[in-house]
Design an enzyme around this catalytic site. Structure first.
Site, short mmCIF file in Angstrom:
data_model
loop_
_atom_site.label_atom_id
_atom_site.label_comp_id
_atom_site.label_asym_id
_atom_site.label_seq_id
_atom_site.Cartn_x
_atom_site.Cartn_y
_atom_site.Cartn_z
N SER A 92 -2.39 -2.02 -9.89
CA SER A 92 -2.02 -0.67 -9.53
C SER A 92 -2.14 0.33 -10.67
CB SER A 92 -0.57 -0.63 -9.02
OG SER A 92 0.34 -0.97 -10.06
N LYS A 109 1.56 5.72 -17.41
CA LYS A 109 1.48 5.52 -15.96
C LYS A 109 2.55 6.37 -15.29
CE LYS A 109 1.39 1.66 -12.59
NZ LYS A 109 1.59 0.20 -12.42
N SER A 125 -0.79 -5.94 -12.13
CA SER A 125 -1.23 -4.55 -12.21
C SER A 125 -1.66 -4.06 -13.58
CB SER A 125 -0.13 -3.62 -11.70
OG SER A 125 -0.16 -3.62 -10.31
N1 GLN Z 1 -1.71 -6.16 -6.55
C1 GLN Z 1 -0.35 -6.62 -6.58
C2 GLN Z 1 0.43 -6.00 -5.43
O1 GLN Z 1 -0.16 -5.29 -4.69
C3 GLN Z 1 0.30 -6.33 -7.87
C4 GLN Z 1 0.89 -4.99 -8.00
C5 GLN Z 1 1.59 -4.76 -9.30
O2 GLN Z 1 1.56 -5.59 -10.22
N2 GLN Z 1 2.30 -3.66 -9.40
O3 GLN Z 1 1.59 -6.22 -5.29
#
Ligand code: GLN
Length: 476
Positions: free
Chosen positions: A139, A64, A163
């Site tokens: 994400s 990532k 995410s």
């Molecule tokens: N969807 C969640 C957010 O927008 C989780 C994001 C994440 O785990 N990085 O914060």
């Protein structure tokens, strides 16, 4: 040399292929690099494609674009870091490489990991390989899509509020987030420091276990890193039954608002666990409904703190002649990053601090307590991962609230710092007019330090479901 298709193979199977002399690491690397290049225009899974390399002596794992690697551009999918080449290495990538894996490109994500669809990337949205008009989740959108499409056998991700787990569910792959403090945060671009957890996307649970043993464990460069050893008992991979395992099913995760098809898949899987010998126990996690509110106060507060350094003067890009930090930040940080920075600054400001941040921190303890009590009665907890399957790109438009609500099943475990594993269990129709069949994953949560149990249960369940998961993504 007989040409082999590797796209279906797990890391462990590829390792066996090399050991038995049927292919070399180099051939495997070149195979996945060619596939990644071929499909990246369609999927936009990588911000930086893996490079052409010789003398490869390990299996590829995509990274990532939030993990720093020495000399490798790391953007966090933000214009602010478009040209950032880190002078240091994240502990997770360092340990992964020391264990013999080869870092393989940098995968796309929501900018600074803020989002759950991949649409917040400053460099364009990743597509779901099952249907390229849909989001892959986020994400860690590119890591999930790359593994699902067979562009790479495994990938690193991070999970702050879901995410890894949510995109794994939406792309039909395995996603594993070890508990908070198990994988070092050192060298991982920070989003919300009390929540950030590095982890993995793989084809099998066992592959996740392999990477976990390679990267996790105490690191003196991370003050919140746990001391406890991470070694897994190899016997867990031999088990085929769940006799004696107590599986908690929290009623709050089966309330209205979840698509019927998703719920049916999870309920069917729970019955399967019962058939395998598990004792199914009804439990309650009464503060579940507070999870979203608490997360969307604490996360932005920490985001505001972590984003403050990107002003184009100390860190990050600047606009032309840009010594005006407000101009730099307005131009180079995306909408969602700006929104969270503003909300976070507000909830931390004098007068609001007690009312928002402090209260949220107290309720966070209640959420932790819910889990603590539940794990006195059960070994693992199973739930849906997300209320819906992957939605259409653009469907949620500019409505941040609609996006935040999708995180309802993943943020409580993040707030409590628990390990969570997602494995594919079936397919359900989308709730839009297309009624498109898309993958569904079950979330398996464990107590603090319960990674081994979570992997054991996931592996047993995975073996029993293998023959029923026959569908393949459109791009595969
Ligand atoms: N969807 C969640 C957010 O927008 C989780 C994001 C994440 O785990 N990085 O914060």
């Amino acid at each position: 040399f007989i040409f082999m298709e590797f796209k279906d193979f797990s890391l462990i199977e590829l390792d066996e292929v090399v050991r038995s002399g049927r292919a070399t690491y180099q051939e495997i690397y070149d195979y996945f690099r060619a596939r990644s290049e071929k499909y990246n225009d369609t999927l936009w899974a990588y911000i930086t494609l893996p490079e052409s390399k010789n003398e490869i002596s390990g299996l590829p794992v995509a990274v990532k674009d939030l993990f720093c690697e020495v000399g490798v551009r790391t953007t966090a999918a933000s214009k602010m870091l478009e040209n950032f080449v880190p002078p240091y290495e994240s502990t997770v990538t360092e340990r992964m490489k020391k264990s013999g894996f080869i870092a393989f490109g940098k995968t796309n994500l929501d900018e600074f990991a803020m989002g759950g669809s991949g649409e917040n990337s400053a460099f364009g949205a990743t597509k779901n390989p099952w249907d390229t008009t849909r989001i892959p989740g986020g994400s860690s959108s590119g890591s999930a899509a790359a593994v699902a499409a067979g562009l790479v056998p495994a990938a690193l991700g991070t999970d702050t509020g879901g995410s890894i787990r949510q995109p794994a569910s939406m792309c039909g792959v395995v996603g594993f987030k070890p508990g908070y403090g198990r994988n070092s945060r050192a060298g991982v671009i920070a989003m919300a420091s009390s929540l950030d957890c590095p982890g993995y996307f793989t084809k099998t649970v066992r592959d996740s276990g392999w990477l976990y043993e390679a990267t996790a464990g105490h690191d003196s460069k991370d003050a919140t890193s746990l001391m406890e050893p991470v070694k897994l008992n190899p016997d867990i991979w031999q088990k085929t039954r769940l006799d004696g395992v107590k599986v908690g099913v929290p009623q709050e995760y089966f309330a209205d608002g979840t698509d019927a098809g998703v719920r049916e898949n999870i309920e069917k899987t729970i019955e399967k666990m019962r058939d395998l010998g598990a004792e199914i126990v009804d439990i309650s996690l009464p503060h579940t409904k507070e999870g979203i509110s608490v997360y969307y106060i604490i996360c932005p507060a920490e985001v505001a703190t972590n984003m403050a350094r990107y002003d184009g003067l100390r860190f990050g890009e600047k606009v032309e002649n840009g010594n005006d930090i407000v101009a730099n930040r307005s131009a180079l940080l995306g909408k969602e990053v700006q929104r969270r920075s503003l909300v976070g600054s507000f909830v931390l400001s004098a007068g609001s601090y007690e009312e928002y941040y402090q209260k949220a921190s107290l309720v966070r303890e209640l959420i932790r307590d819910d889990f603590r009590k539940a794990f006195e009665k059960v070994d693992v907890i199973v739930t849906p991962t997300a209320p819906t399957v992957a939605w259409k790109i653009g469907e949620k438009g500019d409505d941040p609230m609609a996006a935040y609500l999708e995180d309802v099943f993943t943020v409580p475990a993040s707030l409590a710092g628990l390990p969570g594993l997602v494995i594919p269990v079936g397919y359900a129709a989308s709730s839009d007019v297309e009624k498109r069949e898309m993958p569904v994953g079950i979330q398996i949560l464990g107590p603090v330090l319960g990674e081994e149990k979570v992997l054991e249960v996931g592996h047993i369940l995975e073996q029993s479901l293998k023959d029923s998961l026959t569908k393949k993504p459109e791009i595969f």
